[in-house]
Design an enzyme around this catalytic site. Structure first.
Site, PDB file in Angstrom:
ATOM      1  N   ASN A 151      10.254 -70.640 -29.631  1.00 38.50           N
ATOM      2  CA  ASN A 151       9.831 -71.528 -30.854  1.00 38.50           C
ATOM      3  C   ASN A 151      10.605 -71.839 -31.895  1.00 38.50           C
ATOM      4  OD1 ASN A 151      10.304 -68.494 -31.285  1.00 38.50           O
ATOM      5  ND2 ASN A 151       8.523 -68.723 -32.858  1.00 38.50           N
ATOM      6  N   GLU A 249      12.902 -57.860 -31.377  1.00 39.19           N
ATOM      7  CA  GLU A 249      12.134 -58.314 -32.395  1.00 39.19           C
ATOM      8  C   GLU A 249      11.284 -59.166 -32.040  1.00 39.19           C
ATOM      9  OE1 GLU A 249      12.926 -57.670 -35.627  1.00 39.19           O
ATOM     10  OE2 GLU A 249      14.470 -56.559 -34.934  1.00 39.19           O
ATOM     11  N   CYS A 283       6.564 -66.680 -35.545  1.00 35.98           N
ATOM     12  CA  CYS A 283       6.301 -65.211 -35.397  1.00 35.98           C
ATOM     13  C   CYS A 283       5.831 -64.983 -36.852  1.00 35.98           C
ATOM     14  CB  CYS A 283       7.379 -64.418 -35.348  1.00 35.98           C
ATOM     15  SG  CYS A 283       8.841 -64.639 -36.178  1.00 35.98           S
ATOM     16  N   GLU A 464      17.934 -58.074 -38.482  1.00 41.98           N
ATOM     17  CA  GLU A 464      18.686 -59.583 -37.981  1.00 41.98           C
ATOM     18  C   GLU A 464      19.082 -60.103 -39.475  1.00 41.98           C
ATOM     19  OE1 GLU A 464      16.214 -61.093 -34.675  1.00 41.98           O
ATOM     20  OE2 GLU A 464      18.348 -61.085 -34.032  1.00 41.98           O
TER      21      GLU A 464
HETATM   22  P1  NAP Z   1       8.456 -64.072 -24.190  1.00 44.25           P
HETATM   23  O1  NAP Z   1       7.567 -64.690 -23.089  1.00 44.25           O
HETATM   24  O2  NAP Z   1       8.420 -62.714 -24.295  1.00 44.25           O
HETATM   25  O3  NAP Z   1      10.000 -64.771 -23.693  1.00 44.25           O
HETATM   26  C1  NAP Z   1      11.093 -64.419 -24.570  1.00 44.25           C
HETATM   27  C2  NAP Z   1      12.216 -64.482 -23.724  1.00 44.25           C
HETATM   28  O4  NAP Z   1      12.250 -63.443 -22.862  1.00 44.25           O
HETATM   29  C3  NAP Z   1      12.425 -65.765 -22.994  1.00 44.25           C
HETATM   30  O5  NAP Z   1      13.927 -66.257 -22.860  1.00 44.25           O
HETATM   31  C4  NAP Z   1      12.007 -65.248 -21.522  1.00 44.25           C
HETATM   32  O6  NAP Z   1      12.636 -66.148 -20.603  1.00 44.25           O
HETATM   33  C5  NAP Z   1      12.416 -63.870 -21.523  1.00 44.25           C
HETATM   34  N1  NAP Z   1      11.877 -63.297 -20.429  1.00 44.25           N
HETATM   35  C6  NAP Z   1      10.709 -63.032 -19.837  1.00 44.25           C
HETATM   36  N2  NAP Z   1      10.448 -62.157 -19.148  1.00 44.25           N
HETATM   37  C7  NAP Z   1      11.409 -61.402 -19.180  1.00 44.25           C
HETATM   38  C8  NAP Z   1      11.830 -60.423 -18.234  1.00 44.25           C
HETATM   39  N3  NAP Z   1      10.987 -59.650 -17.477  1.00 44.25           N
HETATM   40  N4  NAP Z   1      13.075 -59.782 -18.439  1.00 44.25           N
HETATM   41  C9  NAP Z   1      13.851 -60.297 -19.314  1.00 44.25           C
HETATM   42  N5  NAP Z   1      13.566 -61.333 -20.253  1.00 44.25           N
HETATM   43  C10 NAP Z   1      12.587 -61.959 -19.760  1.00 44.25           C
HETATM   44  O7  NAP Z   1       8.141 -64.761 -25.558  1.00 44.25           O
HETATM   45  P2  NAP Z   1       7.988 -66.272 -26.042  1.00 44.25           P
HETATM   46  O8  NAP Z   1       6.734 -66.853 -25.546  1.00 44.25           O
HETATM   47  O9  NAP Z   1       9.107 -67.112 -25.617  1.00 44.25           O
HETATM   48  O10 NAP Z   1       8.146 -66.322 -27.563  1.00 44.25           O
HETATM   49  C11 NAP Z   1       6.965 -65.989 -28.394  1.00 44.25           C
HETATM   50  C12 NAP Z   1       6.899 -64.620 -28.908  1.00 44.25           C
HETATM   51  O11 NAP Z   1       8.053 -64.246 -29.653  1.00 44.25           O
HETATM   52  C13 NAP Z   1       5.845 -64.260 -30.070  1.00 44.25           C
HETATM   53  O12 NAP Z   1       5.298 -62.973 -29.674  1.00 44.25           O
HETATM   54  C14 NAP Z   1       6.418 -64.513 -31.285  1.00 44.25           C
HETATM   55  O13 NAP Z   1       5.804 -63.634 -32.347  1.00 44.25           O
HETATM   56  C15 NAP Z   1       8.005 -63.914 -30.989  1.00 44.25           C
HETATM   57  N6  NAP Z   1       8.847 -64.025 -31.953  1.00 44.25           N
HETATM   58  C16 NAP Z   1       9.302 -63.051 -32.683  1.00 44.25           C
HETATM   59  C17 NAP Z   1      10.204 -63.465 -33.694  1.00 44.25           C
HETATM   60  C18 NAP Z   1      10.591 -62.370 -34.733  1.00 44.25           C
HETATM   61  O14 NAP Z   1      11.898 -62.755 -35.209  1.00 44.25           O
HETATM   62  N7  NAP Z   1      10.259 -61.199 -34.704  1.00 44.25           N
HETATM   63  C19 NAP Z   1      10.847 -64.712 -33.776  1.00 44.25           C
HETATM   64  C20 NAP Z   1      10.276 -65.636 -33.036  1.00 44.25           C
HETATM   65  C21 NAP Z   1       9.253 -65.357 -31.989  1.00 44.25           C
HETATM   66  P3  NAP Z   1      11.594 -67.172 -19.655  1.00 44.25           P
HETATM   67  O15 NAP Z   1      11.377 -68.295 -20.942  1.00 44.25           O
HETATM   68  O16 NAP Z   1      12.436 -67.682 -18.622  1.00 44.25           O
HETATM   69  O17 NAP Z   1      10.394 -66.652 -19.385  1.00 44.25           O
END
Ligand code: NAP
Length: 485
Positions: A151, A249, A283, A464
């Protein structure tokens, strides 16, 4: 269509298997934006080996020398802002102004950490005895892993990478498959700025195979992850098992409180920006409006007006203020949550329908949605939707508002709109959240300030952003020196 390769040991290389995957534009799925290596564990291992080889040399340079590379990279990135923002919009879907702001943010982050390179030192402490010196040194950890979401595909890699590199670590980054272009472009920029080969490695591909290796491999001293709770929780278990440093995070369910004394025009404006801006895919997006009943109806009318004024469409087009959902899965998830909320008794006040007129039929477009009569036990009040869906929850008074705001298992960002400074400060004290905004949008962060969540939003051991971001990427060594003899 662009074709990218992995960045390993300073070279652009295909996945060892030769496999690739392609990304389409969420605003128009007829367009293939780019092709990437579909990397596997063997590619992650090659990147880790390259980082291990490069780490000692980079650690031996001085912080100002490392800072110069970051400052130079900031300039190069800024000079490419217009081109990269276009690409970011085509791959992730956010509007061009939003994408331009994000690329600028990444350049600013690099500039910030380049600047503080001159202050990266330890502490000198008074010793109990004369003729003795007691001080601390900050040392890099070695090789660190970074896993980032789609995102903010350039800001988040930048805000992890810059402190990691400044501290003297070598890095292996695995960007989200949905939007890896910006991370690879950042690598290009840093290489051009003079970063030695192998110090930064970027590997695209399946999360479990590549990201999983970064968590499990003993050569990775620390892993910083941003993404969903589900994956963050899994990775944290793997890291804690081998006692490696972990920074997870994760998501939020961010409230904006609107009190009876609030300027309702301001409140509606802030909620519309924080709830529907970036297509609600932040997020820190406002997803719950917790409002005193006496002003709920008046506020709702104003919020509906704001939602009606939003122009949904391809983010590259002039005048568009909200782009598509990033992919079909997220899009369907948004619509499903609206359905679930209605079944549980919420009222769909505005929007929430798929938009298919003309070219919109080729993208994942929906009207921003406002749900009314939402109560604290409904799923829409408890679970992250990650789309342009705002749930309005009427309450009797301020105390109930805080109780409802705290009644979730996450805590990332929390806003309040009020003219009452005492209530604003009471909120700042009592809200369980990493960030509190008073008469401001729940989204939007100052890069010089600490950021991170509480509860299930974060492992909450290191922050962070800001100069404190360095703490995660360094260890402190204490030195005792006796020069009295
Ligand atoms: P996600 O599905 O958890 O994926 C995040 C990262 O993890 C991607 O690079 C993904 O790779 C990788 N990943 C997926 N499965 C994995 C596994 N089994 N082992 C290791 N890595 C793995 O999250 P998203 O859909 O990209 O992002 C949305 C989420 O991020 C929301 O919940 C949002 O709130 C949160 N977010 C939090 C913040 C903060 O600062 N707190 C900021 C922005 C977003 P692939 O893409 O190849 O699956």
């Amino acid at each position: 269509m662009r074709t990218y390769e992995n960045f390993i040991a300073g070279e652009w290389v295909a996945a060892r298997s030769g496999k690739t995957f392609q990304n389409t534009n969420p605003a128009d799925t007829r367009e293939v934006v780019a092709q990437y290596p579909l990397s596997a564990r063997e590619d992650a291992l090659a990147a880790i080996a390259a980082a291990q080889a490069a780490a000692p040399g980079w650690a031996a340079t001085t912080p100002p020398a490392r800072g110069r590379v970051l400052s130079k990279a900031s300039q190069i990135l800024e000079s490419r802002k217009a081109e990269l923002a276009q690409l970011l919009t085509r791959e992730e879907g956010k509007t061009l102004p939003e994408a331009t702001g994000e690329v600028q943010r990444a350049a600013d982050i690099l500039r910030f950490f380049g600047g503080i390179s001159y202050t990266l030192g330890g502490q000198t402490l008074p010793h109990d005895l004369p003729g003795n010196l007691l001080f601390t040194r900050r040392e890099p950890l070695g090789v660190v892993g970074l896993i980032t979401p789609w995102n903010f595909p350039i800001a988040i890699p930048a805000w992890k990478m810059a402190p990691a590199l400044l501290a003297g670590n070598a890095v292996v980054l695995k960007p989200a498959s949905q939007a890896p272009a910006m991370a690879l472009e950042l690598a290009k920029v840093l290489a051009e700025a003079g970063l030695p080969k192998g110090v930064l490695n970027v590997v695209t591909g399946e999360g479990r195979a590549v990201g999983g290796e970064l968590a499990a491999n003993p050569a990775i001293a620390a892993l910083s992850f941003t993404g969903s709770y589900k994956i963050g929780h899994q990775l944290h278990q793997v890291l804690s098992q081998r006692m490696a440093r972990s920074q997870m995070e994760m998501g939020g369910k961010n409230p904006t409180l609107v009190l009876a004394d609030a300027d309702l025009d301001l409140a509606a404006r802030l909620v519309a920006i924080a709830g529907f801006g970036l297509t609600g895919q932040a997020c820190t997006a406002t997803s719950r409006v917790i409002i005193e009943k006496s002003v709920a109806e008046a506020f709702m009318q104003k919020l509906v007006e704001k939602a009606k004024a939003i122009k949904v469409g391809n983010g590259l087009h002039d005048g568009v203020t909200m782009g598509p959902a990033v992919n079909e899965q997220e899009f369907n998830g948004n619509l499903e949550y609206i359905g679930i909320a209605q079944k549980e008794g919420a009222t769909l006040i505005h929007g929430g329908k798929r938009l298919t007129a003309g070219d919109l039929a080729h993208g994942f477009f929906m009207e921003p949605a406002i749900l009314g009569n939402v109560t604290p036990t409904m799923r829409i009040a408890l679970e992250e939707v990650f789309g342009p869906v705002v749930a309005v929850m009427p309450v009797e008074n301020f105390d109930e508002a805080i109780a409802v705001a705290n009644g979730v298992d996450v805590g990332l960002s929390a806003s309040i709109v009020t003219r009452d400074i005492k209530k604003a400060m009471t909120y700042a004290e009592r809200i369980q959240s990493g960030v509190v905004k008073i008469n401001q949008i729940s989204t939007g962060l100052a890069l010089q300030a600490p950021f991170g969540g509480v509860k299930k939003s974060s492992t909450d051991t290191f922050k962070e952003q800001g100069s404190g971001a360095i703490d995660f990427y360094t260890r402190v060594k204490t030195v005792y020196l006796d020069y009295s003899a």
